[in-house]
Design a protein around this motif. Sequence first.
Motif, mmCIF file in Angstrom:
data_model
loop_
_atom_site.group_PDB
_atom_site.id
_atom_site.type_symbol
_atom_site.label_atom_id
_atom_site.label_comp_id
_atom_site.label_asym_id
_atom_site.label_seq_id
_atom_site.Cartn_x
_atom_site.Cartn_y
_atom_site.Cartn_z
ATOM 1 N N LYS A 51 120.721 57.286 118.268
ATOM 2 C CA LYS A 51 119.362 57.018 117.796
ATOM 3 C C LYS A 51 119.114 57.568 116.391
ATOM 4 O O LYS A 51 118.499 56.903 115.555
ATOM 5 N N LYS A 52 119.586 58.781 116.111
ATOM 6 C CA LYS A 52 119.327 59.372 114.797
ATOM 7 C C LYS A 52 120.075 58.616 113.702
ATOM 8 O O LYS A 52 119.524 58.393 112.613
ATOM 9 N N LEU A 89 118.196 55.519 113.048
ATOM 10 C CA LEU A 89 116.954 55.837 112.337
ATOM 11 C C LEU A 89 117.222 56.097 110.854
ATOM 12 O O LEU A 89 116.471 55.645 109.983
ATOM 13 N N SER A 107 117.855 52.750 109.198
ATOM 14 C CA SER A 107 116.609 51.973 109.098
ATOM 15 C C SER A 107 115.709 52.551 108.011
ATOM 16 O O SER A 107 115.077 51.804 107.249
ATOM 17 N N THR A 108 115.674 53.867 107.935
ATOM 18 C CA THR A 108 114.904 54.535 106.882
ATOM 19 C C THR A 108 115.488 54.196 105.515
ATOM 20 O O THR A 108 114.759 53.979 104.539
ATOM 21 N N GLU A 123 109.802 57.179 108.892
ATOM 22 C CA GLU A 123 110.369 57.377 110.229
ATOM 23 C C GLU A 123 109.319 57.141 111.319
ATOM 24 O O GLU A 123 109.622 56.557 112.370
ATOM 25 N N ILE A 152 108.832 53.450 111.791
ATOM 26 C CA ILE A 152 109.974 52.858 112.505
ATOM 27 C C ILE A 152 109.890 53.172 113.991
ATOM 28 O O ILE A 152 110.113 52.312 114.831
ATOM 29 N N ASP A 153 109.581 54.436 114.301
ATOM 30 C CA ASP A 153 109.461 54.840 115.716
ATOM 31 C C ASP A 153 108.353 54.060 116.419
ATOM 32 O O ASP A 153 108.513 53.621 117.567
ATOM 33 N N ASN A 180 109.542 50.487 116.999
ATOM 34 C CA ASN A 180 110.503 50.430 118.104
ATOM 35 C C ASN A 180 109.826 50.605 119.455
ATOM 36 O O ASN A 180 110.227 49.981 120.442
#
Length: 363
Positions: free
Chosen positions: A223-224, A227, A230-231, A352, A355-356, A359
Amino acid sequence: MSHISFDRWSKKQESTPPSTSDESPDRYGFLHVKTTGSSTNAHRSTKQSSKSTVSQENNRLRTEKGRIKKWNKMLNSANIEKYRSTRKIITRARKGIPDTLRAQAWFILAGADKLLQAQPDLYDQLQHHGDSKWEGQILLDVDRTYPNHIKFREVGGEGQRTLFRILRAYSIHDSEVGYCQGIGFLAAFLMVYMSEIKVFWMLCAIMRGERFNLCHMYTDGMKKAILIMSTMDQLLILKDPALATHLEGMMIQSPMYMTGWIMTLFTSTFSFDFVVRIWDAFLTEGDAKILYRIALALLKEISSSLLKMDMEHTLKTLQGLPSSLIMLLSPDELMLKAESIRITTSQVKKIEKKIDESNAKKT
């Protein structure tokens, strides 16, 4: 350690590539074929210009001596806490930690020294622990980790066995993370500079240390790592909108070329001349902003060329960047370009969070 693993290695000894008189190691231990042209090895190191004058070389040596003196002072146990996370140590790290002090500096900056002091016998105890469920996969991947490096070239040799012991021990110690191939590159990279036990504690420090927390890159479906990439896509929109639009139009997303950069912290394919400088900064600063700056600096360096390419050549150029970087700019130039890219913590957190939230709506 499982005797089965050693038995399997003994059967594979014959697959060790034969060394030739045409190969010579660079200063990091990577073997390169002597040719009149350029090496095709992505890990090759940059060379001092043959045009450097005696005066220029003397200036370089004086600068290096001055840096060694400054870093020795900062790394003194009475001083390190005073300097840690200050602007002074960050600035000096971005200029490059003297190579003779890198192992010591990294170990202290990561906080691995304190972990070792707290549990000096743990690594030895883990060597006598029962089998790890990851042994088979570790054994397979060890063969594929820096096969052109003198330390890891021999199948079943001491370098590969040491790497196996470190990775096996860590997979037992941190069962949530366990093992993945990216961690193998981190450990092998650190082995170029450090002893076996110190590499183990460096992994512990960067995986679970509060400043780094890389463990989340290898757990929970990576996941990180996802992320971060994506960031990175969103930061590219802000910092180079033309390139971002170009890549979006061709449906090229960062995981298509950047996964190896992030999962191995640039250690898998980039020249070590660049990697050590990235790690100097990362271990000193302790957050992902330096990784974003480096990635953006790399993309901006080839942005104008990419804008003229079709999808096939764009993707091929991005994927080949680790090999071609050494022809484009020097480590000093890369770090200066990265430093000039302004990214704030609040900016990253805002991206972030978006994005979270996005999602969360999809699930």
